[in-house]
Every structure is written in C-alpha cells, then in structure tokens.
Design a protein around this motif. Structure first.
Motif, PDB file in Angstrom:
ATOM      1  N   UNK A 160       0.812  -1.204   0.000  1.00 21.38           N
ATOM      2  CA  UNK A 160       0.000   0.000   0.000  1.00 21.38           C
ATOM      3  C   UNK A 160       0.847   1.256   0.000  1.00 21.38           C
ATOM      4  N   UNK A 161       0.212   2.376   0.281  1.00 21.30           N
ATOM      5  CA  UNK A 161       0.922   3.654   0.301  1.00 21.30           C
ATOM      6  C   UNK A 161       0.109   4.657   1.103  1.00 21.30           C
ATOM      7  N   UNK A 162       0.814   5.707   1.548  1.00 16.74           N
ATOM      8  CA  UNK A 162       0.176   6.849   2.194  1.00 16.74           C
ATOM      9  C   UNK A 162       0.502   8.100   1.392  1.00 16.74           C
ATOM     10  N   UNK A 163      -0.501   8.925   1.164  1.00 15.27           N
ATOM     11  CA  UNK A 163      -0.293  10.239   0.566  1.00 15.27           C
ATOM     12  C   UNK A 163      -0.435  11.248   1.688  1.00 15.27           C
ATOM     13  N   UNK A 164       0.603  12.054   1.887  1.00 10.14           N
ATOM     14  CA  UNK A 164       0.581  12.933   3.051  1.00 10.14           C
ATOM     15  C   UNK A 164       1.162  14.304   2.751  1.00 10.14           C
ATOM     16  N   UNK A 165       0.579  15.295   3.382  1.00  7.42           N
ATOM     17  CA  UNK A 165       1.067  16.672   3.448  1.00  7.42           C
ATOM     18  C   UNK A 165       0.066  17.427   4.310  1.00  7.42           C
ATOM     19  N   UNK A 166       0.422  18.598   4.824  1.00 11.17           N
ATOM     20  CA  UNK A 166      -0.570  19.373   5.573  1.00 11.17           C
ATOM     21  C   UNK A 166      -1.816  19.672   4.738  1.00 11.17           C
ATOM     22  N   UNK A 167      -1.648  19.946   3.435  1.00 11.85           N
ATOM     23  CA  UNK A 167      -2.789  20.235   2.582  1.00 11.85           C
ATOM     24  C   UNK A 167      -3.736  19.063   2.446  1.00 11.85           C
ATOM     25  N   UNK A 168      -3.175  17.844   2.499  1.00 12.19           N
ATOM     26  CA  UNK A 168      -4.000  16.641   2.448  1.00 12.19           C
ATOM     27  C   UNK A 168      -4.684  16.415   3.791  1.00 12.19           C
ATOM     28  N   UNK A 169      -3.896  16.463   4.869  1.00 14.69           N
ATOM     29  CA  UNK A 169      -4.449  16.142   6.186  1.00 14.69           C
ATOM     30  C   UNK A 169      -5.472  17.171   6.649  1.00 14.69           C
ATOM     31  N   UNK A 170      -5.304  18.423   6.243  1.00 18.52           N
ATOM     32  CA  UNK A 170      -6.211  19.481   6.681  1.00 18.52           C
ATOM     33  C   UNK A 170      -7.312  19.767   5.660  1.00 18.52           C
ATOM     34  N   UNK A 171      -7.469  18.856   4.723  1.00 20.62           N
ATOM     35  CA  UNK A 171      -8.497  18.988   3.697  1.00 20.62           C
ATOM     36  C   UNK A 171      -9.894  19.001   4.312  1.00 20.62           C
ATOM     37  N   UNK A 172     -10.707  19.967   3.912  1.00 19.93           N
ATOM     38  CA  UNK A 172     -12.122  19.999   4.274  1.00 19.93           C
ATOM     39  C   UNK A 172     -12.931  20.091   2.984  1.00 19.93           C
ATOM     40  N   UNK A 173     -13.807  19.114   2.719  1.00 21.25           N
ATOM     41  CA  UNK A 173     -14.525  19.098   1.440  1.00 21.25           C
ATOM     42  C   UNK A 173     -15.396  20.331   1.233  1.00 21.25           C
ATOM     43  N   UNK A 174     -15.410  20.799   0.015  1.00 27.51           N
ATOM     44  CA  UNK A 174     -16.332  21.866  -0.375  1.00 27.51           C
ATOM     45  C   UNK A 174     -17.492  21.230  -1.126  1.00 27.51           C
ATOM     46  N   UNK A 175     -18.701  21.454  -0.664  1.00 28.06           N
ATOM     47  CA  UNK A 175     -19.895  20.903  -1.307  1.00 28.06           C
ATOM     48  C   UNK A 175     -20.471  21.981  -2.214  1.00 28.06           C
ATOM     49  N   UNK A 176     -20.529  21.699  -3.512  1.00 26.27           N
ATOM     50  CA  UNK A 176     -20.896  22.749  -4.470  1.00 26.27           C
ATOM     51  C   UNK A 176     -22.324  22.656  -4.993  1.00 26.27           C
ATOM     52  N   UNK A 177     -22.977  21.497  -4.848  1.00 23.48           N
ATOM     53  CA  UNK A 177     -24.354  21.394  -5.350  1.00 23.48           C
ATOM     54  C   UNK A 177     -25.097  20.276  -4.626  1.00 23.48           C
ATOM     55  N   UNK A 178     -26.403  20.230  -4.828  1.00 22.40           N
ATOM     56  CA  UNK A 178     -27.254  19.265  -4.128  1.00 22.40           C
ATOM     57  C   UNK A 178     -26.931  17.838  -4.538  1.00 22.40           C
ATOM     58  N   UNK A 179     -26.569  17.619  -5.804  1.00 25.43           N
ATOM     59  CA  UNK A 179     -26.238  16.265  -6.245  1.00 25.43           C
ATOM     60  C   UNK A 179     -25.030  15.722  -5.483  1.00 25.43           C
ATOM     61  N   UNK A 180     -24.008  16.566  -5.263  1.00 25.83           N
ATOM     62  CA  UNK A 180     -22.851  16.138  -4.469  1.00 25.83           C
ATOM     63  C   UNK A 180     -23.271  15.815  -3.047  1.00 25.83           C
ATOM     64  N   UNK A 181     -24.120  16.651  -2.484  1.00 27.75           N
ATOM     65  CA  UNK A 181     -24.600  16.424  -1.125  1.00 27.75           C
ATOM     66  C   UNK A 181     -25.353  15.098  -1.046  1.00 27.75           C
TER      67      UNK A 181
END
Length: 298
Positions: free
Chosen positions: A214-235
């Motif tokens: 396996x593998x890990x993808x890491x960086x502060x930008x990855x770990x501190x990611x907060x999803x942005x919900x842009x439309x009702x279909x995504x929700x």
C-alpha cells in the motif's frame, strides 16, 4: 520506449517518480502536463527523463488555495481515514461533511479513533454515541493510540494494499499516526503546538510506499483537507442512506424538511434511519443554500 511511473511528489516543473525498475528519479514536465500531481501514473521517456503522458485518474483530491482557486493536490486515492480523538471530541457534522467529500471522490471511508489510551468508561460511551449514526453505513472504525502503539499493527493491516490518506480536525494526532504508519520515514513532525498536534514541516503532497503493497499520501494540505460541497447532487451522493428512502418521497425534489409524504422523515420516525443523519443533511443543505458549505475552510 517509455516507462510507467508513479508520481511521488511535484516541485514546480519537475516531479519525483518511482519507475518499475526501482529507485527515485527526477523528471521534467512539459507544459501540456502541467496538471500532474502526487499519486498520478505517468509515462516517462527514460533517457531524457521527460514526462510524455498522464494516465486517466481514478479520482482526485482538491481544495481552494489562498486566492480561492481550486487546486488538485493528490490523485488516485483508495481509502480516506477520518481521524477523531476523545479530546477534542467527535465532530459529528464534520464527519458527515467528510463523508460527502469521500463518497464523491469516490473512495472508501473509514474512521480511526486515535489517543485511545485516554479513553475511560465515560469517554467510551460518548465515543460510541458519537459514532452510532454511521454504523449502518458499514464504515470501519479502528481504535488506535499512536502514543502507546496500541492498535497500530491492526491499523497498518487495514490500510495495506491501497493508497490511503488521513483527514481530521486539529489536535487529533494525524501527524503522529502517519509517523507510526511509516516509521522508516523521517517525516519531520515538529513540536506540538497549542492545538496539541505536531506541526509537519513539509508542504508538498508526497507518496510514501508502505509495507503490504500500500501507500500513504501525506502533506498538511492533504491532512487538513475539508470538502467543499458545491451542489445538491454532491450532497445527495454523500448521504446514500437517505437516498435509499428518498425514492419513496411524494415529491421528486423533496428536501426532507417539512414536505408531506417524505419517506426519509418517516424512516427516521420509525427508527430505521438515524435522526442525526437527517439533521446533518438539513444543516449541510442550509450551508449549501447560504453559500458557506466548505468554501475557505480547512
């Protein structure tokens, strides 16, 4: 002849890649492949060490930068671990928001409770109550202590065979967990700040191969990611449990607030769907309507 390589990290117009022959190679990007990021599979001409192609991605993780522009930071993610801890507690609405982002990637979702050495009987009940709304989603939950090493091997085994990332709020110990998963790597986790979380000194997303394939993808930008919900279909894709009942609603565009004949509210009243999930849907839907659903967060 070209070599199929994994992108380990990107540095401006250059990338570090892992070729099938082994070792780490620095390659140059042509302008037409300027969107290459950590985790991508690319084709490299080995003599000149030039990237000549990028394979289609399974998925990609993005966030907004300081100029409110959307940037892709990593690609080809199999599993996202939502990290929580006894302190500061279970951020239930944030977990729901993470699930929306994960299911939209799409990728598999899992939860890891770190700092489990701090759990007493009262805290254990609180944790169980906080995560009860997600049991019907078959989201795995692991209990780990990066401090004592308890559960680390089980965590490593669960993460084997795929590419993984950690996400979660500050103070839950994401940096320490990554270090526990990759003890052979010097990740330079800094001193613990006021938040209680080690400060990672690397800013570039990086692919770290781990034992078990396996593998890990890491960086502060990855770990501190907060999803942005842009439309009702995504929700809606982030609430497959509600969607299972939504087909039975009287109105096709039912918001599950107060419309008559709402099958989702009926399922909650009958106890077959957790009330907390409906409440999370309504709160995130309100955020979406007001234009505050993740923009500028994280």
């Amino acid at each position: 002849m070209t070599l199929r390589c994994r992108v380990v990290a990107r540095f401006g117009s250059e990338v570090d890649v892992l070729p099938p022959t082994g070792g780490l190679v620095r390659a140059r990007l042509r302008r037409k492949f300027d969107d290459v990021v950590c985790g991508d599979m690319i084709l490299m001409e080995p003599r000149e060490r030039i990237v000549t192609g990028r394979e289609a991605r399974i998925n990609q993780l993005g966030r907004r930068d300081g100029f409110n522009r959307h940037r892709t930071i990593a690609a080809n993610i199999d599993r996202v671990w939502i990290v929580v801890a006894p302190r500061p507690g279970i951020p239930r609405l944030l977990i729901d928001r993470f699930l929306v982002g994960i299911f939209n990637l799409p990728a598999s979702a899992a939860v890891v409770i770190n700092k489990h050495d701090l759990v007493d009987a009262v805290t254990a009940r609180s944790l169980d109550q906080g995560l009860a709304d997600y049991r019907h989603l078959d989201v795995p939950v692991l209990r780990v202590s990066a401090h004592t090493g308890s559960g680390v091997e089980a965590f490593r085994a669960a993460a084997a065979g795929g590419s993984n990332i950690l996400v979660g709020q500050s103070g839950v110990g994401k940096s320490s967990l990554i270090q526990a998963m990759l003890p052979q790597q010097s990740l330079r986790v800094g001193a613990v700040g006021h938040s209680g979380e080690g400060r990672h000194t690397t800013t570039t997303a990086r692919w770290y191969p781990s034992a078990g394939g396996g593998a890990w993808i890491d960086s502060p930008g990855v770990r501190d990611f907060t999803p942005e919900i842009t439309n009702v279909d995504e929700l809606a894709r982030g609430f497959p449990d509600l969607e299972d009942y939504a087909d039975g609603c009287r109105f096709r565009n039912c918001t599950h607030r107060s419309e008559p004949g709402c099958a989702v509210r009926q399922a909650v009243d009958q106890g077959v769907l957790p009330a907390g999930r409906l409440q999370a849907w309504l709160e995130l839907l309100q955020d979406l309507s007001s234009g505050t659903s993740g923009r500028g967060e994280g």
